[in-house]
Scaffold this active site. Structure first.
Site, short mmCIF file in Angstrom:
data_model
loop_
_atom_site.label_atom_id
_atom_site.label_comp_id
_atom_site.label_asym_id
_atom_site.label_seq_id
_atom_site.Cartn_x
_atom_site.Cartn_y
_atom_site.Cartn_z
N GLU A 52 0.78 -1.23 0.12
CA GLU A 52 0.03 0.03 -0.06
C GLU A 52 1.02 1.31 -0.07
O GLU A 52 0.43 2.26 -0.84
CB GLU A 52 -0.95 0.02 1.29
CG GLU A 52 -1.88 -0.98 1.22
CD GLU A 52 -1.19 -2.37 2.12
OE1 GLU A 52 -2.31 -3.11 2.96
OE2 GLU A 52 -0.06 -2.65 2.21
N CYS A 80 -2.62 -3.11 7.27
CA CYS A 80 -2.03 -2.94 8.73
C CYS A 80 -2.14 -1.66 9.48
O CYS A 80 -2.76 -0.69 8.33
CB CYS A 80 -0.63 -3.47 8.84
SG CYS A 80 0.57 -2.22 8.06
#
Length: 151
Positions: A52, A80
């Site tokens: 990401e 996360c």
């Protein structure tokens, strides 16, 4: 599976080929992929090089802006906490993730994306991605079989 999740899965496969945790992400704006990323922590020896984060960095560079308003990110695994924070700070509109992080039962990703401390809220949606889930499970099974691995 959507074409965008399929593209994220291709990124995850690239990570797997490099012996990285197989997670991939793509950022979509106005129906087009503007950035791609896959995990590169081991290769770059950098704890922040999650799929990401790499995709966000590429999208910001392409748009010459840290604001990714109206963009969506497709990622093969629920983000996360670090990535959720980066997604919110980049003003990404929506996260579509493939597999739920089975190590996290606390809904922390959702809590971060919807936190009252942030002035930008991110929509969160799951799109089932069995292939991505299987890639992760097989990766970690193979790691546990290696000599000296923690069981």
């Amino acid at each position: 599976m959507s074409k965008f999740m399929r593209a994220a899965l291709k990124e995850a496969e690239k990570a797997l080929q490099k012996q990285e945790v197989p997670i991939g992400a793509v950022i979509v704006l106005e129906g087009k992929i503007i950035a791609r990323g896959h995990n590169q922590r081991e290769g770059l020896q950098n704890a922040t090089k999650h799929a990401e984060i790499i995709a966000i960095e590429k999208a910001c560079k392409k748009l010459h802006s840290w604001r990714l308003d109206n963009a969506e990110i497709y990622v093969t695994l629920e983000p996360c906490p670090m990535c959720a924070g980066a997604i919110a700070n980049a003003r990404i509109k929506k996260v579509i993730y493939g597999a739920t992080d089975t190590t996290a039962n606390d809904h922390l990703c959702e809590s971060i994306l919807k936190s009252n401390r942030l002035n930008h809220k991110v929509l969160l949606e799951q799109e089932n991605c069995e292939e991505g889930k299987a890639l992760l499970q097989n990766f970690f099974k193979s790691k546990r079989k290696q000599p000296g691995a923690v069981q």
